[in-house]
Structure formats: structure tokens, C-alpha cells
Design an enzyme around this catalytic site. Structure first.
Site, PDB file in Angstrom:
ATOM      1  N   ASN A 153       0.890  -1.483  -0.069  1.00  0.00           N
ATOM      2  CA  ASN A 153      -0.060  -0.011  -0.004  1.00  0.00           C
ATOM      3  C   ASN A 153       0.715   1.389   0.049  1.00  0.00           C
ATOM      4  O   ASN A 153       0.343   2.247   0.116  1.00  0.00           O
ATOM      5  CB  ASN A 153      -0.907   0.008   1.298  1.00  0.00           C
ATOM      6  CG  ASN A 153      -2.019  -1.035   1.201  1.00  0.00           C
ATOM      7  OD1 ASN A 153      -2.318  -1.395   0.214  1.00  0.00           O
ATOM      8  ND2 ASN A 153      -2.389  -1.547   2.321  1.00  0.00           N
ATOM      9  N   HIS A 173     -14.438  -0.534   6.131  1.00  0.00           N
ATOM     10  CA  HIS A 173     -13.284  -1.461   6.445  1.00  0.00           C
ATOM     11  C   HIS A 173     -13.638  -2.047   7.876  1.00  0.00           C
ATOM     12  O   HIS A 173     -14.567  -1.487   8.605  1.00  0.00           O
ATOM     13  CB  HIS A 173     -12.084  -0.457   7.240  1.00  0.00           C
ATOM     14  CG  HIS A 173     -10.882  -1.120   7.511  1.00  0.00           C
ATOM     15  ND1 HIS A 173     -10.435  -1.103   8.959  1.00  0.00           N
ATOM     16  CD2 HIS A 173      -9.845  -1.969   6.734  1.00  0.00           C
ATOM     17  CE1 HIS A 173      -9.152  -1.765   8.767  1.00  0.00           C
ATOM     18  NE2 HIS A 173      -8.892  -2.423   7.572  1.00  0.00           N
ATOM     19  N   GLU A 214     -15.775   5.160   3.306  1.00  0.00           N
ATOM     20  CA  GLU A 214     -14.457   5.442   3.054  1.00  0.00           C
ATOM     21  C   GLU A 214     -14.371   6.422   1.764  1.00  0.00           C
ATOM     22  O   GLU A 214     -15.286   6.585   0.874  1.00  0.00           O
ATOM     23  CB  GLU A 214     -13.827   3.985   2.582  1.00  0.00           C
ATOM     24  CG  GLU A 214     -13.650   3.155   3.633  1.00  0.00           C
ATOM     25  CD  GLU A 214     -13.078   1.781   3.476  1.00  0.00           C
ATOM     26  OE1 GLU A 214     -12.373   1.669   2.622  1.00  0.00           O
ATOM     27  OE2 GLU A 214     -13.421   0.849   4.232  1.00  0.00           O
ATOM     28  N   SER A 258     -10.918  -0.131   0.162  1.00  0.00           N
ATOM     29  CA  SER A 258      -9.704  -0.723   0.048  1.00  0.00           C
ATOM     30  C   SER A 258      -9.552  -1.947  -0.887  1.00  0.00           C
ATOM     31  O   SER A 258      -8.616  -2.214  -1.301  1.00  0.00           O
ATOM     32  CB  SER A 258      -9.045  -1.079   1.384  1.00  0.00           C
ATOM     33  OG  SER A 258     -10.278  -1.741   1.981  1.00  0.00           O
ATOM     34  N   ASP A 263     -13.240   8.188   6.092  1.00  0.00           N
ATOM     35  CA  ASP A 263     -11.972   7.508   6.457  1.00  0.00           C
ATOM     36  C   ASP A 263     -11.255   7.437   4.903  1.00  0.00           C
ATOM     37  O   ASP A 263     -11.680   6.525   3.776  1.00  0.00           O
ATOM     38  CB  ASP A 263     -12.293   5.846   7.077  1.00  0.00           C
ATOM     39  CG  ASP A 263     -10.925   5.156   6.950  1.00  0.00           C
ATOM     40  OD1 ASP A 263      -9.795   5.470   6.323  1.00  0.00           O
ATOM     41  OD2 ASP A 263     -11.014   3.996   7.386  1.00  0.00           O
ATOM     42  N   HIS A 279      -6.851   5.076   1.979  1.00  0.00           N
ATOM     43  CA  HIS A 279      -6.603   5.078   0.589  1.00  0.00           C
ATOM     44  C   HIS A 279      -6.394   5.965  -0.526  1.00  0.00           C
ATOM     45  O   HIS A 279      -5.940   5.822  -1.733  1.00  0.00           O
ATOM     46  CB  HIS A 279      -7.213   3.631   0.129  1.00  0.00           C
ATOM     47  CG  HIS A 279      -6.912   2.421   0.921  1.00  0.00           C
ATOM     48  ND1 HIS A 279      -5.739   1.700   0.677  1.00  0.00           N
ATOM     49  CD2 HIS A 279      -7.647   2.099   1.851  1.00  0.00           C
ATOM     50  CE1 HIS A 279      -6.126   0.859   1.633  1.00  0.00           C
ATOM     51  NE2 HIS A 279      -7.066   0.898   2.305  1.00  0.00           N
ATOM     52  N   LYS A 333      -0.094   3.741   4.567  1.00  0.00           N
ATOM     53  CA  LYS A 333      -0.195   3.821   3.100  1.00  0.00           C
ATOM     54  C   LYS A 333       0.598   4.684   2.289  1.00  0.00           C
ATOM     55  O   LYS A 333       1.822   4.534   2.181  1.00  0.00           O
ATOM     56  CB  LYS A 333      -1.516   3.647   2.693  1.00  0.00           C
ATOM     57  CG  LYS A 333      -2.157   2.445   3.481  1.00  0.00           C
ATOM     58  CD  LYS A 333      -3.534   2.707   3.771  1.00  0.00           C
ATOM     59  CE  LYS A 333      -4.443   1.471   4.660  1.00  0.00           C
ATOM     60  NZ  LYS A 333      -3.633   0.356   5.222  1.00  0.00           N
TER      61      LYS A 333
HETATM   62  C1  LIG Z   1      -9.900   1.910   4.819  1.00  0.00           C
HETATM   63  C2  LIG Z   1      -8.863   1.627   6.014  1.00  0.00           C
HETATM   64  N1  LIG Z   1      -9.254   2.329   7.065  1.00  0.00           N
HETATM   65  C3  LIG Z   1      -8.393   1.872   8.220  1.00  0.00           C
HETATM   66  C4  LIG Z   1      -7.224   1.091   7.988  1.00  0.00           C
HETATM   67  C5  LIG Z   1      -6.491   0.758   9.266  1.00  0.00           C
HETATM   68  O1  LIG Z   1      -5.374   1.431   9.058  1.00  0.00           O
HETATM   69  P1  LIG Z   1      -4.101   1.116  10.156  1.00  0.00           P
HETATM   70  O2  LIG Z   1      -3.303  -0.026   9.252  1.00  0.00           O
HETATM   71  O3  LIG Z   1      -3.226   2.259  10.185  1.00  0.00           O
HETATM   72  O4  LIG Z   1      -4.322   0.416  11.107  1.00  0.00           O
HETATM   73  C6  LIG Z   1      -7.167   0.382   6.899  1.00  0.00           C
HETATM   74  C7  LIG Z   1      -6.080  -0.519   6.866  1.00  0.00           C
HETATM   75  O5  LIG Z   1      -6.076  -1.469   6.000  1.00  0.00           O
HETATM   76  C8  LIG Z   1      -8.020   0.638   5.828  1.00  0.00           C
HETATM   77  O6  LIG Z   1      -7.899   0.025   4.624  1.00  0.00           O
END
Ligand SMILES: Cc1ncc(COP(=O)(O)O)c(C=O)c1O
Length: 383
Positions: free
Chosen positions: A48, A134, A174, A178, A203, A206, A235
Site C-alpha cells: 500500500n 473497513h 471510506e 480498499s 476514512d 487509501h 499507506k
Molecule cells: C480503509 C481503511 N481504514 C483503516 C485502516 C487501518 O489502518 P492502519 O493500518 O493504520 O491500522 C485500513 C487498513 O488497512 C483501511 O484499509
């Protein structure tokens, strides 16, 4: 007699029988375009690290500099003695860049999302989430005392049918999904939340760094300003950690009441120092976003005629194959040909949509993408 042992054994056996078992590989240089595993080299299409910063030497030097000034660890949670000038400077860089009054730092995106939902929501509230959000958001929503509703992925009409002006709603999506790499229709979602006097949380794990003129992410690209913006540093920033951006009062509230903030050791100050450099790199080195756009074009031109190809505006390129076994077989064939791609299967994605999650990063070359395309065609018997 405790049942833990038999429960564990059953769960592991079932997972294997369903072909859904996952394993960890010991990989060297997993944060570079060529990684090594068991003495073999592979082109890495699984990280990522979208902007190619995870092994950027200027960033490594910044972290080293931070270490020599601040030492290794923060020593305490932020409200005790763990908050330093490095943390404060990072927060200031983020608020100035993204246009918010406050930025609250967390050790990971997972904890930032959980802190947000657990702290903000009460029993009388209604949380409405995109159903593909997520796991950190879904789990926190399910465990929070609020009522949770899920709207069909990116389906504005469905969202409209779930929201009203009477209840106190928080809508969460999001910015970039992801596993699908598609973008949320943020402008429409913002309009619906405003019309219903609700709050919006995005969120953008990405999208940040990858989308928008200055890398400000999905919100910069769509010209929206959610009340709450979660960004992660694991990422495009090539590091780890996260921040919630919000107004002053919400920031004060999270600082006081978010348990993941109050009762957790602050990120190392050297990391915060390096992240402040990363914030500048992300904004200033737009060539990294331009390289991603070029790689995306090469990817589309070479693979668009294959079943399973999905066009996206982002660095995430799902190649949807359907069954878990097929996805595993194609990933394994690609690996035989020196390409590292990961098969993603249920429960991470819905049943029948197992896929390769192919990611582009700014340190790959056009030749890398063409080699991927040849390996994929060979694995699918398309050449
Ligand atoms: C959309 C999304 N939010 C939050 C996270 C979590 O982030 P972190 O890896 O910093 O715990 C991820 C991780 O894969 C994600 O894809």
C-alpha cells in the site's frame, strides 16, 4: 474444563476446509518494488506504499534525525508526558494542509476509527455506514451503543431511504474502498447528510496522498469537507499511524474522552518528526501522483480486454476472478513468473468475488506493469 482449545481447533480446521486459511510470509524489501522471498525476487504488486515513500532515503534520514533529537520512544501517553514539539508540529502541518482546526494523532488507523465511533456515539444515535467499510469501522459500529444501519455500497438512493431529520445520524464512508479501489460519491453523500442535519465522517486511508492536486485525498478531489476526516500514515505516507481531523470542540472532546488516545502510549516523537517531513513530500512531489497516473494507463491498456479487469481512478486495481480457488491458483501462477500479487478471499470480500488485489506504487516502472500483464494473461490462458 475450558473450551478454548476445542473452539480454537474447530475454527482453524473449518478455515482450512473452506480454503480460506491465510499465512504470513517472511519477506525482505516488502516496502520496495522488488521484494525477496526464500532467495527469489518478485515484482511487488501488493504493498500500500502508493507513493513509494516506505523506503525513501530522505524520509529514512528524517526519522534518523528525529531519533537523535528525541530518542526512541515517547515514554508515556499524550496526556502525561508523551506529547512533544514533534507531535505538535505534525498536528499543525496536517491542520494547515487539510483545512481543519484540530488533528488528533493515533497509533494506527484501526484505533483512530474505533476511537471515533466509540467516543462519539451514544445509545440514541443512528450510525449509517457503507456496507463495504473497513473492518475497524464495522466492528466499532456493531459494538457501539448506537443503532447501526448499512447502506448498499455507494448507493445514494439507499442511503436516502435510511436517513431522516428526526434522529441524530452519523454517516460514515471510506473515500477510496480498499478492496475495490473505487471512490465514494462524496459530493452526493455530503449533500444528503447536510440536508438531514447529520454529520459525515470519511476514512480516507487509501485516498490521502494519492488523489487531489496537493494529495489532499478524496475530499480535496471532490471538494467536500466532512466534519470528521480520518487519514492514515501506513499507506501513501510510507510509515504508520493515523490522525482524525475535526473542529476545535470535537478535537477537545476526543482528546479528553477517546480511550485509544488517553490510555495509549503516544507515537514515538521521531516518527512524528519524520511524518511531518512526509507531509511536505506528499504535497510537493506531485511527480509521484503523475507516475501513478502513467502506470494506471499502462495497466488499463494492457489488461482492459481480460475478464476480471476493473477500471479505477486509484492505485488499487482489483482483478475479480470469482472463486477462492481460482484466485489462489492465478496468484500462485503469477508468483511462479516472478510477480507478487495477493489473492483476497471471503470474509475480506463478499463470497463469489475473490480477486487479486493489485496495487500500483510510484516506484514501479511501466515495464513492471507490462510484465505483470503478461504473467496474468499466461495464468488465465489468454495468450
Ligand atoms: C480503509 C481503511 N481504514 C483503516 C485502516 C487501518 O489502518 P492502519 O493500518 O493504520 O491500522 C485500513 C487498513 O488497512 C483501511 O484499509
Amino acid at each position: 474444563m475450558p473450551v478454548f482449545k476445542s473452539r480454537i481447533k474447530l475454527a482453524l480446521t473449518q478455515r482450512k476446509e473452506q480454503g480460506l486459511n491465510r499465512s504470513m510470509n517472511v519477506v525482505f524489501a516488502g516496502n520496495q518494488s522488488i521484494l525477496e522471498h526464500e532467495g527469489k525476487r518478485y515484482i511487488n504488486f501488493s504493498s500500500n506504499d502508493y507513493l513509494g515513500l516506505a523506503n525513501d532515503q530522505a524520509l529514512v534520514r528524517a526519522w534518523q534525525q528525529g531519533l537523535s533529537v528525541y530518542g526512541s520512544g515517547s515514554g508515556a501517553s499524550p496526556m502525561v508526558t508523551g506529547f512533544s514539539a514533534a507531535h505538535s508540529n505534525l498536528e499543525a502541518a496536517l491542520t494547515e494542509w487539510l483545512g481543519y482546526e484540530r488533528a488528533i494523532l493515533f497509533g494506527s488507523g484501526f484505533s483512530a476509527n474505533q476511537a471515533l465511533l466509540f467516543t462519539l456515539l451514544e445509545k440514541s444515535d443512528v450510525l449509517i455506514q457503507d456496507r463495504l467499510n473497513h473492518a475497524s469501522l464495522m466492528e466499532a459500529g456493531a459494538l457501539s451503543s448506537a443503532k447501526m444501519k448499512r447502506f448498499k455500497h455507494n448507493d445514494i438512493e439507499h442511503l436516502k431511504s435510511l436517513i431522516n431529520r428526526e434522529d441524530n445520524h452519523l454517516v460514515v464512508t471510506e473515500g477510496v474502498f480498499s478492496m475495490d479501489g473505487d471512490c465514494s460519491p462524496l459530493k452526493d453523500i455530503e449533500a444528503i447528510t447536510r440536508a438531514n442535519h447529520a454529520w459525515l465522517a470519511v476514512d480516507d486511508a487509501h485516498g490521502i496522498g494519492v488523489l487531489g492536486e496537493s494529495g489532499g485525498g478524496s475530499c480535496e478531489l471532490s471538494q467536500v469537507k466532512p466534519e470528521l476526516l480520518v487519514i492514515t500514515f501506513g499507506k501513501a505516507f510510507g510509515m504508520s499511524g493515523a490522525a482524525i481531523l475535526c473542529d476545535q470542540a470535537t478535537g477537545d472532546y476526543l482528546t479528553q474522552f477517546a480511550k485509544h488516545h488517553v490510555y495509549s502510549t503516544a507515537m514515538p516523537p521521531a516518527q512524528a518528526y519524520a511524518l511531518t517531513h512526509a507531509v511536505s513530500i506528499v504535497q510537493e512531489q506531485s511527480w509521484r501522483r503523475e507516475k501513478l497516473a502513467e502506470l494506471s494507463e499502462v495497466y488499463r491498456d494492457s489488461l482492459k480486454d481480460l475478464d476480471g479487469f476493473v477500471e479505477t481512478q486509484t492505485s488499487i486495481k482489483p482483478f475479480v476472478l470469482g472463486g477462492s480457488e481460482l484466485a489462489l491458483r492465478v496468484a500462485s501462477d503469477c508468483r511462479q513468473n516472478g510477480i507478487w500479487v495477493t489473492a483476497i478471499r471471503p470474509p475480506t470480500v463478499p463470497k463469489g468475488t475473490s480477486r487479486l488485489r493489485i496495487t500500483l506504487t510510484a516506484n514501479q516502472t511501466n515495464e513492471h506493469v507490462k510484465t505483470l500483464s503478461m504473467a496474468l494473461k499466461q495464468a488465465l490462458g489468454a495468450q
